[in-house]
Design a protein around this motif. Structure first.
Motif, mmCIF file in Angstrom:
data_model
loop_
_atom_site.group_PDB
_atom_site.id
_atom_site.type_symbol
_atom_site.label_atom_id
_atom_site.label_comp_id
_atom_site.label_asym_id
_atom_site.label_seq_id
_atom_site.Cartn_x
_atom_site.Cartn_y
_atom_site.Cartn_z
ATOM 1 N N ALA A 1 0.793 -1.440 -0.108
ATOM 2 C CA ALA A 1 0.093 0.038 -0.289
ATOM 3 C C ALA A 1 0.786 1.177 0.110
ATOM 4 O O ALA A 1 2.084 1.278 0.529
ATOM 5 N N ASN A 2 0.377 2.225 -0.612
ATOM 6 C CA ASN A 2 0.723 3.501 -0.306
ATOM 7 C C ASN A 2 0.074 4.239 0.964
ATOM 8 O O ASN A 2 -1.244 4.193 1.267
ATOM 9 N N VAL A 3 0.989 4.904 1.802
ATOM 10 C CA VAL A 3 0.393 5.209 2.973
ATOM 11 C C VAL A 3 0.411 6.725 3.225
ATOM 12 O O VAL A 3 1.293 7.456 2.751
ATOM 13 N N GLU A 4 -0.725 7.343 3.782
ATOM 14 C CA GLU A 4 -1.099 8.878 3.710
ATOM 15 C C GLU A 4 -1.541 8.843 5.225
ATOM 16 O O GLU A 4 -2.134 8.011 5.817
ATOM 17 N N ARG A 5 -1.396 10.189 5.862
ATOM 18 C CA ARG A 5 -1.763 10.434 7.274
ATOM 19 C C ARG A 5 -2.827 11.531 7.069
ATOM 20 O O ARG A 5 -2.524 12.674 6.430
ATOM 21 N N MET A 6 -4.000 11.551 7.780
ATOM 22 C CA MET A 6 -4.691 12.702 7.910
ATOM 23 C C MET A 6 -5.550 12.525 9.193
ATOM 24 O O MET A 6 -5.536 11.580 9.921
ATOM 25 N N SER A 7 -6.276 13.675 9.389
ATOM 26 C CA SER A 7 -6.979 13.517 10.597
ATOM 27 C C SER A 7 -8.361 12.830 10.168
ATOM 28 O O SER A 7 -8.812 12.427 9.286
ATOM 29 N N ALA A 8 -9.036 12.123 11.206
ATOM 30 C CA ALA A 8 -10.098 11.287 11.400
ATOM 31 C C ALA A 8 -11.302 11.942 10.708
ATOM 32 O O ALA A 8 -11.863 11.368 9.605
ATOM 33 N N GLU A 9 -11.428 13.247 10.852
ATOM 34 C CA GLU A 9 -12.524 13.850 10.481
ATOM 35 C C GLU A 9 -12.420 14.196 8.897
ATOM 36 O O GLU A 9 -13.240 14.324 8.130
ATOM 37 N N ARG A 10 -11.267 14.714 8.444
ATOM 38 C CA ARG A 10 -10.721 14.802 7.092
ATOM 39 C C ARG A 10 -11.130 13.612 6.276
ATOM 40 O O ARG A 10 -11.578 13.328 5.422
ATOM 41 N N HIS A 11 -10.559 12.405 6.882
ATOM 42 C CA HIS A 11 -10.715 11.056 6.238
ATOM 43 C C HIS A 11 -12.368 10.786 6.012
ATOM 44 O O HIS A 11 -12.630 10.492 4.825
ATOM 45 N N ASP A 12 -12.956 11.105 7.054
ATOM 46 C CA ASP A 12 -14.372 10.898 6.999
ATOM 47 C C ASP A 12 -15.136 11.596 5.647
ATOM 48 O O ASP A 12 -16.126 11.311 5.112
ATOM 49 N N LEU A 13 -14.697 12.952 5.544
ATOM 50 C CA LEU A 13 -15.228 13.877 4.524
ATOM 51 C C LEU A 13 -14.946 13.262 3.367
ATOM 52 O O LEU A 13 -15.518 12.999 2.357
ATOM 53 N N VAL A 14 -13.431 13.072 3.172
ATOM 54 C CA VAL A 14 -12.888 12.734 1.699
ATOM 55 C C VAL A 14 -13.759 11.361 1.311
ATOM 56 O O VAL A 14 -14.110 11.231 0.228
ATOM 57 N N LEU A 15 -13.701 10.467 2.250
ATOM 58 C CA LEU A 15 -14.373 8.993 2.041
ATOM 59 C C LEU A 15 -15.949 9.207 1.434
ATOM 60 O O LEU A 15 -16.348 8.278 0.872
ATOM 61 N N ALA A 16 -16.427 10.101 2.280
ATOM 62 C CA ALA A 16 -17.997 10.367 2.001
ATOM 63 C C ALA A 16 -18.159 10.523 0.476
ATOM 64 O O ALA A 16 -18.991 10.060 -0.093
ATOM 65 N N ILE A 17 -17.188 11.373 -0.179
ATOM 66 C CA ILE A 17 -17.396 11.569 -1.675
ATOM 67 C C ILE A 17 -16.885 10.361 -2.517
ATOM 68 O O ILE A 17 -17.382 10.040 -3.637
ATOM 69 N N THR A 18 -15.566 9.794 -2.069
ATOM 70 C CA THR A 18 -14.924 8.929 -3.030
ATOM 71 C C THR A 18 -15.355 7.478 -2.738
ATOM 72 O O THR A 18 -15.239 6.672 -3.542
ATOM 73 N N SER A 19 -16.370 7.238 -1.814
ATOM 74 C CA SER A 19 -16.754 5.994 -1.457
ATOM 75 C C SER A 19 -18.167 5.958 -0.814
ATOM 76 O O SER A 19 -18.833 5.047 -1.382
ATOM 77 N N HIS A 20 -18.409 6.497 0.059
ATOM 78 C CA HIS A 20 -19.773 6.260 0.799
ATOM 79 C C HIS A 20 -21.117 6.876 0.283
ATOM 80 O O HIS A 20 -21.777 5.874 -0.267
ATOM 81 N N VAL A 21 -20.796 7.953 -0.440
ATOM 82 C CA VAL A 21 -22.039 8.615 -1.154
ATOM 83 C C VAL A 21 -22.100 7.484 -2.428
ATOM 84 O O VAL A 21 -23.228 7.145 -3.106
ATOM 85 N N PRO A 22 -20.988 7.167 -3.284
ATOM 86 C CA PRO A 22 -20.892 6.471 -4.435
ATOM 87 C C PRO A 22 -21.824 5.100 -4.097
ATOM 88 O O PRO A 22 -22.766 4.440 -4.791
#
Lengths: 311, 311
Positions: free
Chosen positions: A178-199
């Motif tokens: 894997a390629n690894v990235e770090r971010m805050s939990a809140e940012r993760h949840d927003l980013v994944l909402a558009i790239t995964s959850h809403v889709p």
């Protein structure tokens, strides 16, 4: 595709995976293939799954209880639905070793951090993580060692997390490809909402709409699905428990992004109603560029039709 | 996958394809491979496309004008965007032979029937058709002979159509590997609204929403697209002109189905807001069954992730 050879020296003494579905069993396979730990231990609360993993031979040892699974483990990765993290944390909390890393693979991060923080003692390191990888299949037979190759894994260490522990978890994911990235939990949840959850939500929804239409039969929907509909059915075939928990645990971000999606959809509907062909053409041209970038960055195949066989 | 061998005897004397993109060039390739006509003639209004088809060698003859293309043709298949059908009909109308079959491959059928009816003389047979097949790529290089294998082709003969002509067109599509179905143009347009048009619109829309969000960068959308988003980008990379025309020419059915989709989506959003996990779980379980049926009926691959390579 072949993984890199086993490491010259394992990264940790004992690695424990709890929850042996698609992701958990893929971690087991990758961990054994690359020999990331002296001992790779597996546990699932469901006995038939433990037996199956035993039979598949994808762990050094299958533990009979959560206590047995985590005792003496340097790293524990929880691969259970997001809604089950608190309960699993409660089961293992009293037995985790001082200095152990407790991580997970959940698709939502803020709620997992909260659920685990209450259950894991301070002398262990809770470092949530999310490998953005998967298929529509579930269970221990669905996993494979290369699942994480060239996919991104997001770590969301809490403030003040032990740097050494975060680095070690990063090494483990990197060793699985894997390629690894770090971010805050809140940012993760927003980013994944558009790239995964809403889709996913939209896919589930269109498949449901199609099934419920009285004017078009289900048999017609199936026959003519190659017109585009079938693409949506893949992610709408993902694990129902996992996805129920994702939506319940990332409500705010999902509803926020969904609001934008619906607003845009109404604008598009209006453009159709008023025959604004230029507006449609402009959007349909713009969206091509995004796919091109995704392909260029190795997150998608350039093969027509995802590489489906045409026969 | 190899096509069946050439027919012992061609079905018609001259088959003309007008519009040499993904679909048109696939028909050329299939028609030559199976030798469906004594002569397969190609025409595109765009000169570089004609030259490219000449160079590819996928037609017996590339005509220089619409007149030359259709003169003496037994069957003419129009493979141009739906919005261009009227203009092409006007170009060829005066030159079509008595008894010739004029068909098309447009994704909307009622508007095409109307556009052609005004342009093609009564002594020819207008029989619209729609092969439900394609990829996200466009142009003469994107086509391939097996594109229609085991896909459905829908014929929408107008009332009172010549039965012999409809049967012959059906034979031609069957010889290219398609399963053939007949229905009214109006029913086609409703069925395709749910199996193709609205799915495309939703895909274009979510990709547009993701691109426009201020809170998530485009680079994040691309990196984490394997979470589900990338699936939508495939059909959102389809030909913009073709799809603009589809929506402008099937407005009523698209808006009707879109209304149902949005209603269902709001119900789903409300279930998330009110944490109705059982309702989510019930839908997410139901949708799995539909994919299973699509796979069983050969309209989709069972390979995980559409068979994408994991490397």
């Amino acid at each position: 595709m072949v993984l890199d050879p086993p490491l010259p020296k394992p990264l940790v003494g004992r690695l424990t995976v709890i929850g042996l579905g698609l992701i958990g069993s893929s971690i087991l396979r990758a961990a054994l293939a690359r020999r990331l730990a002296d001992e790779v231990v597996a546990y699932d609360h469901f006995e038939p799954v433990r037996s199956r993993v035993e039979a598949l031979g994808i762990a050094d040892r299958v533990a009979a209880t959560p206590e047995e699974a985590v005792t003496g483990a340097d790293v524990v990765i929880l691969c259970v639905p997001v809604g089950a993290m608190g309960a699993v944390g409660e089961d293992i909390g009293p037995h985790v070793a001082p200095g152990a890393i407790i991580s997970d693979v959940g698709s939502v991060k803020a709620s997992v951090a909260k659920a685990l923080a209450g259950q894991i003692p301070d002398y262990a390191h809770v470092i949530p993580a999310h490998p953005v990888a998967g298929t529509e299949y579930s269970g221990p037979d669905a996993g494979f060692a290369t699942l994480f190759q060239n996919r991104w894994c997001i770590l969301t260490p809490p403030e003040g997390a032990d740097e050494g522990a975060v680095d070690l978890l990063e090494e483990i994911w990197a060793a699985m490809g894997a390629n690894v990235e770090r971010m805050s939990a809140e940012r993760h949840d927003l980013v994944l909402a558009i790239t995964s959850h809403v889709p996913h939500l939209i896919a589930y929804n269109i498949v449901g709409t199609a099934a419920d239409l009285e004017t078009v039969t289900q048999s017609e929907v199936i026959k003519y699905s190659a017109g585009g509909f079938r693409d949506f059915t893949r992610i709408a075939a993902s694990d129902p428990t996992m996805w129920r928990d994702v939506f319940l645990n990332n409500r705010e971000a999902v509803i926020e992004v969904l609001g934008r999606f619906t607003e845009d959809l109404f604008a598009l509907q209006r453009a159709i109603r008023w025959e604004q062909g230029d507006a449609l053409f402009e959007l349909f041209t713009r969206t091509r560029a995004i796919r091109r970038s995704i392909i260029e960055q190795g997150q998608e195949t350039a093969a027509p039709d995802f590489g489906r066989a045409h026969d």
